[in-house]
Motif scaffolding. Structure first.
Motif, PDB file in Angstrom:
ATOM      1  N   GLN A  39       0.856  -1.231   0.648  1.00  0.00           N
ATOM      2  CA  GLN A  39       0.576   0.107   0.269  1.00  0.00           C
ATOM      3  C   GLN A  39       1.098   1.317   0.008  1.00  0.00           C
ATOM      4  O   GLN A  39       1.803   1.657   0.786  1.00  0.00           O
ATOM      5  CB  GLN A  39      -1.357  -0.054   0.747  1.00  0.00           C
ATOM      6  CG  GLN A  39      -1.893   1.464   1.017  1.00  0.00           C
ATOM      7  CD  GLN A  39      -3.530   1.065   1.718  1.00  0.00           C
ATOM      8  OE1 GLN A  39      -3.197   0.618   3.162  1.00  0.00           O
ATOM      9  NE2 GLN A  39      -3.849   1.650   1.946  1.00  0.00           N
ATOM     10  N   ALA A  40       0.557   1.718  -1.018  1.00  0.00           N
ATOM     11  CA  ALA A  40       1.690   3.414  -1.435  1.00  0.00           C
ATOM     12  C   ALA A  40       0.509   4.480  -0.707  1.00  0.00           C
ATOM     13  O   ALA A  40      -0.851   4.061   0.052  1.00  0.00           O
ATOM     14  CB  ALA A  40       2.262   3.699  -3.150  1.00  0.00           C
ATOM     15  N   PRO A  41       1.298   5.766  -0.072  1.00  0.00           N
ATOM     16  CA  PRO A  41       0.591   6.669   0.676  1.00  0.00           C
ATOM     17  C   PRO A  41      -1.177   7.072  -0.926  1.00  0.00           C
ATOM     18  O   PRO A  41      -0.423   7.576  -1.847  1.00  0.00           O
ATOM     19  CB  PRO A  41       1.999   7.753   0.787  1.00  0.00           C
ATOM     20  CG  PRO A  41       3.234   7.024  -0.144  1.00  0.00           C
ATOM     21  CD  PRO A  41       2.341   5.329   0.226  1.00  0.00           C
ATOM     22  N   GLY A  42      -1.830   7.279  -0.217  1.00  0.00           N
ATOM     23  CA  GLY A  42      -2.939   7.486  -0.801  1.00  0.00           C
ATOM     24  C   GLY A  42      -4.040   6.827  -1.537  1.00  0.00           C
ATOM     25  O   GLY A  42      -4.597   7.021  -2.819  1.00  0.00           O
ATOM     26  N   LYS A  43      -2.668   5.392  -1.784  1.00  0.00           N
ATOM     27  CA  LYS A  43      -3.384   4.284  -2.880  1.00  0.00           C
ATOM     28  C   LYS A  43      -3.797   3.193  -2.043  1.00  0.00           C
ATOM     29  O   LYS A  43      -3.696   3.067  -1.024  1.00  0.00           O
ATOM     30  CB  LYS A  43      -2.340   4.297  -3.382  1.00  0.00           C
ATOM     31  CG  LYS A  43      -1.971   4.705  -4.139  1.00  0.00           C
ATOM     32  CD  LYS A  43      -1.344   4.414  -5.199  1.00  0.00           C
ATOM     33  CE  LYS A  43      -0.174   5.465  -6.370  1.00  0.00           C
ATOM     34  NZ  LYS A  43       0.282   4.236  -7.614  1.00  0.00           N
ATOM     35  N   GLU A  44      -5.267   2.141  -2.601  1.00  0.00           N
ATOM     36  CA  GLU A  44      -5.406   1.403  -1.673  1.00  0.00           C
ATOM     37  C   GLU A  44      -4.767   0.096  -1.304  1.00  0.00           C
ATOM     38  O   GLU A  44      -3.356  -0.223  -2.680  1.00  0.00           O
ATOM     39  CB  GLU A  44      -6.490   0.792  -2.863  1.00  0.00           C
ATOM     40  CG  GLU A  44      -7.564   1.787  -2.568  1.00  0.00           C
ATOM     41  CD  GLU A  44      -8.582   1.347  -3.752  1.00  0.00           C
ATOM     42  OE1 GLU A  44     -10.363   1.774  -3.190  1.00  0.00           O
ATOM     43  OE2 GLU A  44      -9.339   0.052  -3.853  1.00  0.00           O
ATOM     44  N   ARG A  45      -4.841  -0.666  -0.936  1.00  0.00           N
ATOM     45  CA  ARG A  45      -3.569  -2.117  -0.941  1.00  0.00           C
ATOM     46  C   ARG A  45      -3.780  -2.641  -1.955  1.00  0.00           C
ATOM     47  O   ARG A  45      -5.426  -2.676  -2.956  1.00  0.00           O
ATOM     48  CB  ARG A  45      -4.227  -2.623   0.609  1.00  0.00           C
ATOM     49  CG  ARG A  45      -3.009  -3.783   0.416  1.00  0.00           C
ATOM     50  CD  ARG A  45      -3.481  -4.605   1.941  1.00  0.00           C
ATOM     51  NE  ARG A  45      -4.727  -5.221   1.897  1.00  0.00           N
ATOM     52  CZ  ARG A  45      -5.543  -5.613   2.845  1.00  0.00           C
ATOM     53  NH1 ARG A  45      -5.247  -5.210   3.680  1.00  0.00           N
ATOM     54  NH2 ARG A  45      -6.558  -5.706   2.604  1.00  0.00           N
ATOM     55  N   GLU A  46      -2.773  -3.159  -2.966  1.00  0.00           N
ATOM     56  CA  GLU A  46      -3.071  -3.951  -3.948  1.00  0.00           C
ATOM     57  C   GLU A  46      -2.321  -5.287  -3.928  1.00  0.00           C
ATOM     58  O   GLU A  46      -0.963  -5.151  -3.052  1.00  0.00           O
ATOM     59  CB  GLU A  46      -2.648  -3.149  -4.909  1.00  0.00           C
ATOM     60  CG  GLU A  46      -0.356  -2.532  -4.731  1.00  0.00           C
ATOM     61  CD  GLU A  46      -0.060  -1.877  -6.267  1.00  0.00           C
ATOM     62  OE1 GLU A  46      -1.119  -1.912  -6.877  1.00  0.00           O
ATOM     63  OE2 GLU A  46       0.406  -1.860  -6.534  1.00  0.00           O
ATOM     64  N   PHE A  47      -2.550  -5.984  -4.646  1.00  0.00           N
ATOM     65  CA  PHE A  47      -1.844  -7.339  -4.611  1.00  0.00           C
ATOM     66  C   PHE A  47      -0.541  -7.321  -4.872  1.00  0.00           C
ATOM     67  O   PHE A  47      -0.081  -6.891  -6.242  1.00  0.00           O
ATOM     68  CB  PHE A  47      -2.735  -8.481  -5.600  1.00  0.00           C
ATOM     69  CG  PHE A  47      -1.974  -9.571  -6.224  1.00  0.00           C
ATOM     70  CD1 PHE A  47      -1.572 -10.106  -7.008  1.00  0.00           C
ATOM     71  CD2 PHE A  47      -1.917 -11.134  -4.628  1.00  0.00           C
ATOM     72  CE1 PHE A  47      -1.088 -11.020  -7.084  1.00  0.00           C
ATOM     73  CE2 PHE A  47      -1.072 -12.228  -4.846  1.00  0.00           C
ATOM     74  CZ  PHE A  47      -0.824 -12.190  -6.446  1.00  0.00           C
ATOM     75  N   VAL A  48       0.574  -8.345  -4.757  1.00  0.00           N
ATOM     76  CA  VAL A  48       1.917  -8.173  -5.440  1.00  0.00           C
ATOM     77  C   VAL A  48       2.623  -9.708  -5.548  1.00  0.00           C
ATOM     78  O   VAL A  48       3.119 -10.056  -6.902  1.00  0.00           O
ATOM     79  CB  VAL A  48       3.161  -7.843  -4.232  1.00  0.00           C
ATOM     80  CG1 VAL A  48       4.716  -7.705  -5.125  1.00  0.00           C
ATOM     81  CG2 VAL A  48       2.847  -5.921  -4.009  1.00  0.00           C
ATOM     82  N   ALA A  49       2.161 -10.507  -5.079  1.00  0.00           N
ATOM     83  CA  ALA A  49       2.936 -11.999  -5.379  1.00  0.00           C
ATOM     84  C   ALA A  49       2.030 -13.218  -4.048  1.00  0.00           C
ATOM     85  O   ALA A  49       1.574 -12.892  -2.868  1.00  0.00           O
ATOM     86  CB  ALA A  49       3.746 -12.152  -5.009  1.00  0.00           C
ATOM     87  N   ALA A  50       2.063 -13.813  -4.750  1.00  0.00           N
ATOM     88  CA  ALA A  50       0.954 -15.351  -3.524  1.00  0.00           C
ATOM     89  C   ALA A  50       1.964 -16.334  -3.967  1.00  0.00           C
ATOM     90  O   ALA A  50       2.258 -16.740  -5.375  1.00  0.00           O
ATOM     91  CB  ALA A  50      -0.155 -15.628  -4.032  1.00  0.00           C
ATOM     92  N   ILE A  51       1.797 -17.512  -3.302  1.00  0.00           N
ATOM     93  CA  ILE A  51       2.351 -19.066  -3.583  1.00  0.00           C
ATOM     94  C   ILE A  51       1.760 -19.783  -2.502  1.00  0.00           C
ATOM     95  O   ILE A  51       0.936 -19.706  -1.675  1.00  0.00           O
ATOM     96  CB  ILE A  51       3.890 -18.848  -2.612  1.00  0.00           C
ATOM     97  CG1 ILE A  51       4.430 -20.221  -3.183  1.00  0.00           C
ATOM     98  CG2 ILE A  51       3.990 -18.144  -1.632  1.00  0.00           C
ATOM     99  CD1 ILE A  51       5.836 -19.810  -3.197  1.00  0.00           C
TER     100      ILE A  51
END
Length: 124
Positions: A39-51
């Motif tokens: 989650q970047a400032p002012g942005k929504e949380r976003e998916f990066v990677a999963a295992i």
């Protein structure tokens, strides 16, 4: 209950690398699919990677694919995110998440367990 603790964040120049770690405790780690979000400032949380719990299946966001690798060591109850060729737009708080054998639920951001996050800052 599963407790997750991220580490490995920091300040890095663009083009550099970081390896994030997420240590889990409390339940049988190998039962859980694991993921990284940011989650970047002012942005929504976003998916990066999963295992997946077995490590056989890995998924990446388009924004990090080819630059990042997710891995897990079930003997150490730890999941890792190796990030290379970092860009300023990778700057964010990175969170680890866990969900028991529901990988798509995890990827959708609905993991049951979350860590406190670790800050990654990429400078130009």
């Amino acid at each position: 209950q599963v407790q997750l603790a991220e580490s490995g964040g920091g300040l890095v120049q663009a083009g550099g690398s970081l390896r994030l770690s997420c240590a889990a405790s409390g339940r049988t780690f190998s039962n859980y699919d694991m993921g990284w979000f940011r989650q970047a400032p002012g942005k929504e949380r976003e998916f990066v990677a999963a295992i997946s719990w077995s490590g056989d299946n890995k998924y990446y966001a388009h924004s990090v694919k080819g630059r990042s690798t997710i891995d897990r060591d079930n003997a150490k109850n730890t999941v890792y995110l190796q990030m290379n060729s970092l860009k300023p737009e990778d700057t964010a708080v990175y969170y680890c998440s866990a969900e028991e054998d529901k990988l798509q639920t995890l990827i959708a951001g609905h993991g049951h367990y979350w860590g406190q996050g670790t800050q990654v800052t990429v400078t130009t």
